[in-house]
Design an enzyme around this catalytic site. Structure first.
Site, PDB file in Angstrom:
ATOM      1  N   LYS A   1       0.848  -1.197   0.000  1.00  0.00           N
ATOM      2  CA  LYS A   1       0.000   0.000   0.000  1.00  0.00           C
ATOM      3  C   LYS A   1       0.889   1.255   0.000  1.00  0.00           C
ATOM      4  O   LYS A   1       1.475   1.609   1.014  1.00  0.00           O
ATOM      5  CB  LYS A   1      -0.919   0.038   1.228  1.00  0.00           C
ATOM      6  CG  LYS A   1      -2.002   1.094   1.035  1.00  0.00           C
ATOM      7  CD  LYS A   1      -2.510   1.710   2.301  1.00  0.00           C
ATOM      8  CE  LYS A   1      -1.741   2.887   2.809  1.00  0.00           C
ATOM      9  NZ  LYS A   1      -1.714   4.077   1.959  1.00  0.00           N
TER      10      LYS A   1
ATOM     11  N   GLU B   1       3.306   7.558  15.549  1.00  0.00           N
ATOM     12  CA  GLU B   1       1.906   7.477  15.984  1.00  0.00           C
ATOM     13  C   GLU B   1       1.189   6.324  15.279  1.00  0.00           C
ATOM     14  O   GLU B   1       0.530   5.494  15.922  1.00  0.00           O
ATOM     15  CB  GLU B   1       1.246   8.817  15.639  1.00  0.00           C
ATOM     16  CG  GLU B   1      -0.080   9.045  16.317  1.00  0.00           C
ATOM     17  CD  GLU B   1      -0.730  10.315  15.766  1.00  0.00           C
ATOM     18  OE1 GLU B   1      -1.951  10.324  15.682  1.00  0.00           O
ATOM     19  OE2 GLU B   1       0.003  11.257  15.410  1.00  0.00           O
TER      20      GLU B   1
ATOM     21  N   GLY C   1       2.609   3.853  13.729  1.00  0.00           N
ATOM     22  CA  GLY C   1       3.318   2.621  14.117  1.00  0.00           C
ATOM     23  C   GLY C   1       2.756   2.026  15.402  1.00  0.00           C
ATOM     24  O   GLY C   1       2.528   0.814  15.499  1.00  0.00           O
TER      25      GLY C   1
ATOM     26  N   GLU D   1       9.597   0.897  10.971  1.00  0.00           N
ATOM     27  CA  GLU D   1      10.675   1.887  10.806  1.00  0.00           C
ATOM     28  C   GLU D   1       9.999   3.245  10.944  1.00  0.00           C
ATOM     29  O   GLU D   1       9.246   3.662  10.076  1.00  0.00           O
ATOM     30  CB  GLU D   1      11.341   1.693   9.445  1.00  0.00           C
ATOM     31  CG  GLU D   1      12.717   2.308   9.397  1.00  0.00           C
ATOM     32  CD  GLU D   1      12.667   3.715   8.887  1.00  0.00           C
ATOM     33  OE1 GLU D   1      12.473   4.629   9.721  1.00  0.00           O
ATOM     34  OE2 GLU D   1      12.809   3.913   7.677  1.00  0.00           O
TER      35      GLU D   1
ATOM     36  N   CYS E   1      13.604  10.141   7.414  1.00  0.00           N
ATOM     37  CA  CYS E   1      13.517   9.689   8.811  1.00  0.00           C
ATOM     38  C   CYS E   1      14.867   9.815   9.510  1.00  0.00           C
ATOM     39  O   CYS E   1      14.935  10.101  10.698  1.00  0.00           O
ATOM     40  CB  CYS E   1      13.001   8.262   8.857  1.00  0.00           C
ATOM     41  SG  CYS E   1      13.821   7.188   7.678  1.00  0.00           S
TER      42      CYS E   1
ATOM     43  N   GLU F   1      10.044  15.358  15.646  1.00  0.00           N
ATOM     44  CA  GLU F   1      10.430  15.218  14.238  1.00  0.00           C
ATOM     45  C   GLU F   1       9.732  16.299  13.407  1.00  0.00           C
ATOM     46  O   GLU F   1       8.509  16.361  13.369  1.00  0.00           O
ATOM     47  CB  GLU F   1      10.022  13.830  13.736  1.00  0.00           C
ATOM     48  CG  GLU F   1      10.509  13.562  12.334  1.00  0.00           C
ATOM     49  CD  GLU F   1      10.298  12.114  11.914  1.00  0.00           C
ATOM     50  OE1 GLU F   1       9.169  11.616  12.047  1.00  0.00           O
ATOM     51  OE2 GLU F   1      11.273  11.496  11.451  1.00  0.00           O
TER      52      GLU F   1
HETATM   53  P1  NDP Z   1       1.791   8.175   8.290  1.00  0.00           P
HETATM   54  O1  NDP Z   1       2.469   7.351   9.295  1.00  0.00           O
HETATM   55  O2  NDP Z   1       0.362   8.544   8.503  1.00  0.00           O
HETATM   56  O3  NDP Z   1       1.842   7.465   6.847  1.00  0.00           O
HETATM   57  C1  NDP Z   1       2.653   6.390   6.472  1.00  0.00           C
HETATM   58  C2  NDP Z   1       1.827   5.316   5.760  1.00  0.00           C
HETATM   59  O4  NDP Z   1       0.908   4.734   6.693  1.00  0.00           O
HETATM   60  C3  NDP Z   1       0.956   5.863   4.621  1.00  0.00           C
HETATM   61  O5  NDP Z   1       0.893   4.903   3.585  1.00  0.00           O
HETATM   62  C4  NDP Z   1      -0.392   6.015   5.303  1.00  0.00           C
HETATM   63  O6  NDP Z   1      -1.502   6.038   4.415  1.00  0.00           O
HETATM   64  C5  NDP Z   1      -0.407   4.772   6.171  1.00  0.00           C
HETATM   65  N1  NDP Z   1      -1.386   4.802   7.264  1.00  0.00           N
HETATM   66  C6  NDP Z   1      -1.876   5.869   7.919  1.00  0.00           C
HETATM   67  N2  NDP Z   1      -2.790   5.481   8.844  1.00  0.00           N
HETATM   68  C7  NDP Z   1      -2.870   4.132   8.773  1.00  0.00           C
HETATM   69  C8  NDP Z   1      -3.637   3.148   9.469  1.00  0.00           C
HETATM   70  N3  NDP Z   1      -4.512   3.471  10.411  1.00  0.00           N
HETATM   71  N4  NDP Z   1      -3.469   1.855   9.150  1.00  0.00           N
HETATM   72  C9  NDP Z   1      -2.589   1.505   8.191  1.00  0.00           C
HETATM   73  N5  NDP Z   1      -1.857   2.392   7.471  1.00  0.00           N
HETATM   74  C10 NDP Z   1      -1.980   3.696   7.770  1.00  0.00           C
HETATM   75  O7  NDP Z   1       2.641   9.476   8.065  1.00  0.00           O
HETATM   76  P2  NDP Z   1       2.100  10.915   7.614  1.00  0.00           P
HETATM   77  O8  NDP Z   1       1.971  10.891   6.154  1.00  0.00           O
HETATM   78  O9  NDP Z   1       0.878  11.315   8.368  1.00  0.00           O
HETATM   79  O10 NDP Z   1       3.297  11.852   8.064  1.00  0.00           O
HETATM   80  C11 NDP Z   1       3.263  12.417   9.365  1.00  0.00           C
HETATM   81  C12 NDP Z   1       4.638  12.477   9.962  1.00  0.00           C
HETATM   82  O11 NDP Z   1       5.146  11.163  10.092  1.00  0.00           O
HETATM   83  C13 NDP Z   1       5.681  13.205   9.130  1.00  0.00           C
HETATM   84  O12 NDP Z   1       5.622  14.579   9.309  1.00  0.00           O
HETATM   85  C14 NDP Z   1       6.936  12.600   9.669  1.00  0.00           C
HETATM   86  O13 NDP Z   1       7.276  13.237  10.866  1.00  0.00           O
HETATM   87  C15 NDP Z   1       6.539  11.163   9.956  1.00  0.00           C
HETATM   88  N6  NDP Z   1       6.916  10.268   8.848  1.00  0.00           N
HETATM   89  C16 NDP Z   1       8.017   9.483   9.016  1.00  0.00           C
HETATM   90  C17 NDP Z   1       8.434   8.694   7.956  1.00  0.00           C
HETATM   91  C18 NDP Z   1       9.629   7.828   8.068  1.00  0.00           C
HETATM   92  O14 NDP Z   1      10.292   7.620   7.054  1.00  0.00           O
HETATM   93  N7  NDP Z   1       9.913   7.251   9.211  1.00  0.00           N
HETATM   94  C19 NDP Z   1       7.764   8.704   6.666  1.00  0.00           C
HETATM   95  C20 NDP Z   1       6.583   9.519   6.624  1.00  0.00           C
HETATM   96  C21 NDP Z   1       6.209  10.279   7.692  1.00  0.00           C
HETATM   97  P3  NDP Z   1      -2.009   7.391   3.697  1.00  0.00           P
HETATM   98  O15 NDP Z   1      -1.866   7.068   2.273  1.00  0.00           O
HETATM   99  O16 NDP Z   1      -3.427   7.591   4.088  1.00  0.00           O
HETATM  100  O17 NDP Z   1      -1.161   8.505   4.150  1.00  0.00           O
END
Ligand code: NDP
Length: 487
Positions: free
Chosen positions: A182, A238, A240, A257, A291, A390
């Site tokens: 996904k 969050e 995660g 991660e 990250c 972050e």
């Molecule tokens: P998210 O953790 O929300 O998104 C990461 C992935 O998880 C996306 O594909 C998202 O889908 C999916 N997701 C969101 N909610 C759920 C759920 N309930 N069940 C399963 N999958 C889900 O990150 P954000 O895009 O909201 O970014 C917010 C913050 O997170 C950033 O500002 C950054 O600080 C951090 N982040 C860290 C990353 C890293 O590499 N460690 C990468 C991205 C963000 P959807 O398509 O709906 O977004």
């Protein structure tokens, strides 16, 4: 803006070896964050589509199309996929840049090679995943088999959409699992294109399925589905935590991660010009939407003023520009929401008492786009929000320290533990500080180096399990012990 005119075809879901529309017929529009213009429509996966994708992945696994194939044949197909990614590098690089806003230099010259490198590197492992014979007693033959887990659900973020396909899918597939991937809603295009290339490479139907759709719907359905054996996730801490709770109901295995707030430590005895470049690349590469970004710069007091002056001067020269221009080194943030979050943090930092020495503003290019200047906040205290949370943007928090003990204490005084950098000419200090840092990766006199062969993942709240390297294969396999009574 350079060449955004060639139309991008609508992206569909890939389920059971076919490009299909969503069962609901629903689509969403993916937007170029540098122009704020739509790129194309994308089929939006709902619960029914995830159900079909999991069923296809389950059938491909249980029926043996992939796990029972000769490992050398799996190796050949994955290698070919790596080749096809390189053969389509221009298209993939351009799609990634348009969808994410990162400079084409990064997408085309670095990310494409990373993702191809993942498929090439892990293809070799398909033939090398072995068990052991373990001597216990002459009356029994005891050995282990290393077996795939089954169906892997991969949920990936928008900051490295193309790389993440390689990081998650290459090892999972090499080990004989099937995958439902996904992508993030902001950036689905390269994942769908790689899904198409995988079919061209000869991946049997159902082995790799791509379901672009909202996390709260498609992601959630994947995590709840009892037919999925493992979730490999990269994203926010969050989400995660939420996935851990949800995955508990079906006792799913997890690799998480998550975020980071990585310290990049500059000692006074470092090659300071190299360290200025390293500090700058550590935060401004990938627009800081990384990250592992070196987002806390710890500088030894005796060189602090000189160092920060040089760094601020350099940051002011890294102007945001058209991401499709090969000379650009700072692109657009991935979304309006992310830009607003980042600018909000800059204001918080200033309110908390930090001093803005470079950037700090939105800077549209040709009047548009979610661009933020390369920003340096000096005089940061390690307890401020901008030092602890972050930001995920091109914003560097500079913190002064006094000696090794203070550096290590400040570096480790944070929730996260993803990465760290150490700049010094003293070999003893470099190695001893590297040992004491609570981080999954430590770079010495370098920053942001990655390779498919080197494990990557977090300590502390940055998650658990590993991507990349031989270690991650443990997270995509399980061990069976076999006892044969010889008497
Ligand atoms: P998210 O953790 O929300 O998104 C990461 C992935 O998880 C996306 O594909 C998202 O889908 C999916 N997701 C969101 N909610 C759920 C759920 N309930 N069940 C399963 N999958 C889900 O990150 P954000 O895009 O909201 O970014 C917010 C913050 O997170 C950033 O500002 C950054 O600080 C951090 N982040 C860290 C990353 C890293 O590499 N460690 C990468 C991205 C963000 P959807 O398509 O709906 O977004």
């Amino acid at each position: 803006m350079t060449d955004t005119l060639t139309p991008v075809k609508p992206a569909r879901l890939i389920i059971n070896g076919e490009a299909v529309d969503a069962a609901s017929g629903q689509t969403f529009t993916t937007v170029n964050p540098a122009t704020e213009e739509p790129i194309c429509e994308v089929a939006e996966a709902g619960v029914e589509d995830v159900d079909r994708a999991v069923q296809a992945a389950r059938a491909a696994f249980d029926g043996g199309a992939w796990p029972k194939m000769k490992p050398s044949e799996r190796q050949r197909i994955l290698w070919k996929l790596g080749d096809l990614i390189l053969a389509n590098a221009d298209e993939l690089g351009r799609l990634e840049t348009m969808d994410n806003g990162k400079p084409i230099f990064e997408a085309r010259q670095i990310d494409v090679h990373m993702v191809a490198g993942c498929f090439h590197y892990f293809s070799g492992w398909a033939t090398k995943l072995t068990g052991e014979t373990i001597p216990v007693n002459p009356g029994v033959l005891t050995y282990t088999l290393r077996e795939p887990l089954g169906v892997v659900g991969a949920i990936i973020p928008w900051n490295f959409p193309m790389n993440m396909v390689g990081w998650k899918c290459a090892p999972a597939l090499a080990a004989g699992n099937t995958v439902v991937l996904k992508p993030a809603m902001e950036t689905p295009l390269t994942a769908v294109r790689i899904g198409e290339l995988a079919l061209e490479a000869g991946l049997p139907p159902g082995v790799l399925n791509i379901v672009s759709g909202p996390g709260a719907v498609a992601g959630e359905a994947l995590v709840r589905d009892p037919r999925v054996d493992k979730i490999s996730f990269t994203g926010s801490t969050e989400v995660g935590k939420h996935l851990m709770r949800t995955a508990a109901d079906t006792v799913k295995k997890l690799t998480l991660e998550l975020g980071g707030k990585s310290p990049n430590i500059v000692f006074a005895d470092a090659d300071l010009d190299a360290a200025v470049r390293g500090a700058s690349n550590g935060i401004f590469y990938g627009k800081g939407e990384i990250c592992a970004a070196g987002s806390r710069l710890l500088v030894e007091k005796s060189v602090h003023d000189e160092f920060v002056a040089k760094l601020a001067e350099r940051a002011k020269k890294i102007a945001p520009a058209d991401p499709l221009d090969p000379k650009t080194r700072l692109g657009a943030l991935a979304s309006k929401g992310q830009m607003e979050k980042v600018l909000g943090y800059v204001q918080t930092g200033v309110r908390e008492g930090a001093r803005l020495v470079a950037g700090g503003e939105r800077q549209p290019v040709n009047g548009r786009g979610y661009f933020v200047q390369a920003t340096v906040l000096d005089g940061v205290d390690n307890q401020m929000k901008v030092a602890q949370e972050e930001i995920f943007g091109p914003v560097l928090a500079v913190i002064a320290f006094d000696g090794v003990e203070d550096a290590v204490a400040k570096a480790n005084d944070v929730l996260y533990g993803l990465a760290a950098g150490v700049w010094t000419r003293d070999v003893k200090k470099a190695h001893s500080v590297a040992r004491r840092l609570q981080a999954g990766t430590v770079w010495v006199n370098a920053y942001n180096f990655y390779d498919a062969a080197i494990p990557f993942g977090g300590y502390k709240a940055s998650g658990f399990g590993r991507d990349l390297g031989p270690d991650c294969l443990r997270d995509y396999t399980q061990v069976k012990s076999v006892w044969v009574n010889l008497e």
